[in-house]
Each structure stands twice: as structure tokens, then as C-alpha cells.
Design a protein around this motif. Structure first.
Motif, PDB file in Angstrom:
ATOM      1  N   LYS A  11       0.843  -1.192   0.000  1.00 57.49           N
ATOM      2  CA  LYS A  11       0.000   0.000   0.000  1.00 57.49           C
ATOM      3  C   LYS A  11       0.877   1.241   0.000  1.00 57.49           C
ATOM      4  O   LYS A  11       1.849   1.319   0.742  1.00 57.49           O
ATOM      5  CB  LYS A  11      -0.902   0.009   1.229  1.00 57.49           C
ATOM      6  CG  LYS A  11      -1.929  -1.110   1.217  1.00 57.49           C
ATOM      7  CD  LYS A  11      -2.838  -1.028   2.397  1.00 57.49           C
ATOM      8  CE  LYS A  11      -3.884  -2.141   2.354  1.00 57.49           C
ATOM      9  NZ  LYS A  11      -4.775  -2.082   3.518  1.00 57.49           N
ATOM     10  N   TYR A  13       1.095   5.048   0.880  1.00 59.19           N
ATOM     11  CA  TYR A  13       0.470   6.074   1.697  1.00 59.19           C
ATOM     12  C   TYR A  13       0.597   7.436   1.028  1.00 59.19           C
ATOM     13  O   TYR A  13       1.356   7.608   0.078  1.00 59.19           O
ATOM     14  CB  TYR A  13       1.117   6.108   3.086  1.00 59.19           C
ATOM     15  CG  TYR A  13       0.675   4.942   3.953  1.00 59.19           C
ATOM     16  CD1 TYR A  13      -0.471   5.040   4.733  1.00 59.19           C
ATOM     17  CD2 TYR A  13       1.375   3.748   3.955  1.00 59.19           C
ATOM     18  CE1 TYR A  13      -0.896   3.979   5.502  1.00 59.19           C
ATOM     19  CE2 TYR A  13       0.968   2.674   4.727  1.00 59.19           C
ATOM     20  CZ  TYR A  13      -0.179   2.803   5.504  1.00 59.19           C
ATOM     21  OH  TYR A  13      -0.591   1.744   6.262  1.00 59.19           O
ATOM     22  N   TYR A  19       4.075   0.341   2.013  1.00 56.12           N
ATOM     23  CA  TYR A  19       3.852  -0.486   3.192  1.00 56.12           C
ATOM     24  C   TYR A  19       3.530  -1.915   2.786  1.00 56.12           C
ATOM     25  O   TYR A  19       2.567  -2.177   2.063  1.00 56.12           O
ATOM     26  CB  TYR A  19       2.687   0.112   3.993  1.00 56.12           C
ATOM     27  CG  TYR A  19       2.403  -0.567   5.297  1.00 56.12           C
ATOM     28  CD1 TYR A  19       3.209  -0.356   6.414  1.00 56.12           C
ATOM     29  CD2 TYR A  19       1.308  -1.416   5.423  1.00 56.12           C
ATOM     30  CE1 TYR A  19       2.927  -0.973   7.629  1.00 56.12           C
ATOM     31  CE2 TYR A  19       1.020  -2.040   6.625  1.00 56.12           C
ATOM     32  CZ  TYR A  19       1.835  -1.810   7.720  1.00 56.12           C
ATOM     33  OH  TYR A  19       1.560  -2.420   8.915  1.00 56.12           O
ATOM     34  N   ASN A  20       4.358  -2.868   3.264  1.00 57.35           N
ATOM     35  CA  ASN A  20       4.157  -4.288   3.015  1.00 57.35           C
ATOM     36  C   ASN A  20       3.109  -4.790   4.002  1.00 57.35           C
ATOM     37  O   ASN A  20       3.339  -4.817   5.204  1.00 57.35           O
ATOM     38  CB  ASN A  20       5.485  -5.034   3.201  1.00 57.35           C
ATOM     39  CG  ASN A  20       5.380  -6.510   2.934  1.00 57.35           C
ATOM     40  OD1 ASN A  20       4.297  -7.100   2.961  1.00 57.35           O
ATOM     41  ND2 ASN A  20       6.516  -7.137   2.682  1.00 57.35           N
ATOM     42  N   THR A  21       1.954  -5.213   3.486  1.00 56.38           N
ATOM     43  CA  THR A  21       0.865  -5.628   4.373  1.00 56.38           C
ATOM     44  C   THR A  21       1.103  -6.991   5.017  1.00 56.38           C
ATOM     45  O   THR A  21       0.469  -7.310   6.018  1.00 56.38           O
ATOM     46  CB  THR A  21      -0.471  -5.667   3.603  1.00 56.38           C
ATOM     47  OG1 THR A  21      -0.363  -6.584   2.519  1.00 56.38           O
ATOM     48  CG2 THR A  21      -0.836  -4.280   3.094  1.00 56.38           C
ATOM     49  N   GLU A  22       2.021  -7.793   4.465  1.00 55.51           N
ATOM     50  CA  GLU A  22       2.309  -9.106   5.062  1.00 55.51           C
ATOM     51  C   GLU A  22       3.200  -8.989   6.278  1.00 55.51           C
ATOM     52  O   GLU A  22       3.009  -9.673   7.270  1.00 55.51           O
ATOM     53  CB  GLU A  22       2.975 -10.033   4.043  1.00 55.51           C
ATOM     54  CG  GLU A  22       2.016 -10.672   3.098  1.00 55.51           C
ATOM     55  CD  GLU A  22       2.699 -11.670   2.173  1.00 55.51           C
ATOM     56  OE1 GLU A  22       3.904 -11.984   2.373  1.00 55.51           O
ATOM     57  OE2 GLU A  22       2.030 -12.133   1.255  1.00 55.51           O
ATOM     58  N   SER A  24       4.008  -5.991   7.760  1.00 51.41           N
ATOM     59  CA  SER A  24       3.693  -4.766   8.494  1.00 51.41           C
ATOM     60  C   SER A  24       4.901  -3.858   8.661  1.00 51.41           C
ATOM     61  O   SER A  24       5.192  -3.381   9.774  1.00 51.41           O
ATOM     62  CB  SER A  24       3.096  -5.113   9.871  1.00 51.41           C
ATOM     63  OG  SER A  24       1.932  -5.878   9.712  1.00 51.41           O
ATOM     64  N   LEU A  47      -3.464   3.815  -1.044  1.00 58.74           N
ATOM     65  CA  LEU A  47      -4.297   3.571   0.128  1.00 58.74           C
ATOM     66  C   LEU A  47      -5.591   4.377   0.076  1.00 58.74           C
ATOM     67  O   LEU A  47      -6.662   3.857   0.364  1.00 58.74           O
ATOM     68  CB  LEU A  47      -3.524   3.906   1.409  1.00 58.74           C
ATOM     69  CG  LEU A  47      -4.283   3.706   2.717  1.00 58.74           C
ATOM     70  CD1 LEU A  47      -4.576   2.225   2.921  1.00 58.74           C
ATOM     71  CD2 LEU A  47      -3.485   4.247   3.882  1.00 58.74           C
TER      72      LEU A  47
END
Length: 184
Positions: A11, A13, A19-22, A24, A47
Motif C-alpha cells: 500500500k 500512503y 507499506y508491506n501488508t504481510e 507490516s 491507500l
């Protein structure tokens, strides 16, 4: 453990941080390039708007590598790509490029298989370690293209016979190397 078959969701921002969602945590373009080299699909979304930004970031990664002198795309290929955006060839170029890289990936796989299957040294102690080194070398030389590929290759004008000649030359050199290894 994360599902490595599903695309890795990144994502972006408002601050343009990724930002790596896996895991965090925040990642860089070089981190994303590493995920792709490892064979992982990525999807980069804004996002706030939800817009898919994957293509934009992949092009940025390629541009950064090319600007650092890590040239993979010859000037002729880049020129043909630019031309394809203003001609009717635009409709066939994506399919041609995808098929070209599919053939390259298949050729690499077969080459590694043949190195093992046709080599009389396969029964010698230490051969597996040497084969693993060869595979690592091939992966390093091709930028890890053994994973899923959905990007561009040489255009038809640039890659047709020349690509076949280059592939023949590479096969010849590989056979010579294999012959030398067999003699050792």
C-alpha cells in the motif's frame, strides 16, 4: 505463513511510503524488486483512492536499474517500445513481449535440465553442489527471471532473427563450457 501464490499487497500512503501488508513494515523499490526476483507477484495500490499503481512502480524500478548502467533493454528495443505507443502495433506488442519472455523462461529451464541430464559427471561426488552453483549463476545472470514474468522483452523488429542468433550463440558457448567441465 503468508500465501506466496497470492500477490503481495503493497500500500502506498499519501507520504509516498510503501507499506508491506504481510510483514507490516515499510519497503523500498529495491525491496519490491527483490520480491519480484524471488518469483513473487506484487500489487501496489494507493491507500486513499484504491488505484492500482503496480505498472507505474514496476516501470520506475526498470528505469532506475537502466539509469544505473544495469542496461538490459537495448536502445533499439526502447525506441521500438516508444514507437509501439503511436502505431497500430500497440495491440500486438504486449502479446509478443509476453510470449517472448515465456519462451526465454522455458529455454532457461530446459537448459538447466539438459546440463544435468546429459552430463556424465552427474554421478560424481560434488556434482549436485556444482549444479546448484550453475543454477545460482544463471539466476544471477538473468536477474531471477525464472519466476512469473509479465513484462516486456525485445520487440519483433529487434528480437526476431537476432534473438535466435544470440540464443544459438549462448547454446554453443554453454555446450563448450559443458564439454570443458566433462573433461575435468
Amino acid at each position: 505463513m503468508a500465501d506466496t501464490n497470492a500477490p503481495l499487497l503493497i500500500k502506498r500512503y499519501a507520504s509516498r511510503r510503501l507499506y508491506n501488508t504481510e510483514t507490516s513494515d515499510y519497503v523500498t523499490l529495491e525491496d519490491i524488486a527483490g520480491f519480484i526476483r524471488e518469483g513473487r507477484e506484487v500489487k501496489i495500490v494507493d491507500l486513499k483512492s484504491g488505484d492500482d499503481l503496480t505498472r507505474q512502480y514496476l516501470l520506475q524500478i526498470i528505469a532506475e536499474h537502466e539509469s544505473r548502467g544495469e542496461s538490459v533493454l537495448p536502445i533499439g528495443v526502447l525506441t521500438d517500445l516508444v514507437r509501439s505507443y503511436t502505431t497500430q502495433a500497440q495491440s500486438v506488442v504486449p502479446e509478443f513481449l509476453a510470449m517472448s519472455f515465456e519462451m526465454l523462461r522455458d529455454g532457461q529451464s530446459k537448459m538447466v535440465e539438459n546440463m544435468t541430464a546429459l552430463n556424465p559427471m552427474a554421478s560424481m561426488p560434488g556434482f549436485e553442489a556444482m549444479r546448484a552453483q550453475q543454477e545460482a549463476f544463471m539466476k544471477a545472470m538473468t536477474g531471477g527471471m525464472s519466476g512469473q514474468w509479465s513484462g516486456p522483452a525485445a520487440s519483433e523488429d529487434e528480437g526476431g532473427e537476432e534473438a535466435g542468433d544470440e540464443l544459438s550463440e549462448i547454446k554453443k558457448q554453454l555446450a563448450e563450457l559443458q564439454s570443458k567441465l566433462s573433461k575435468l
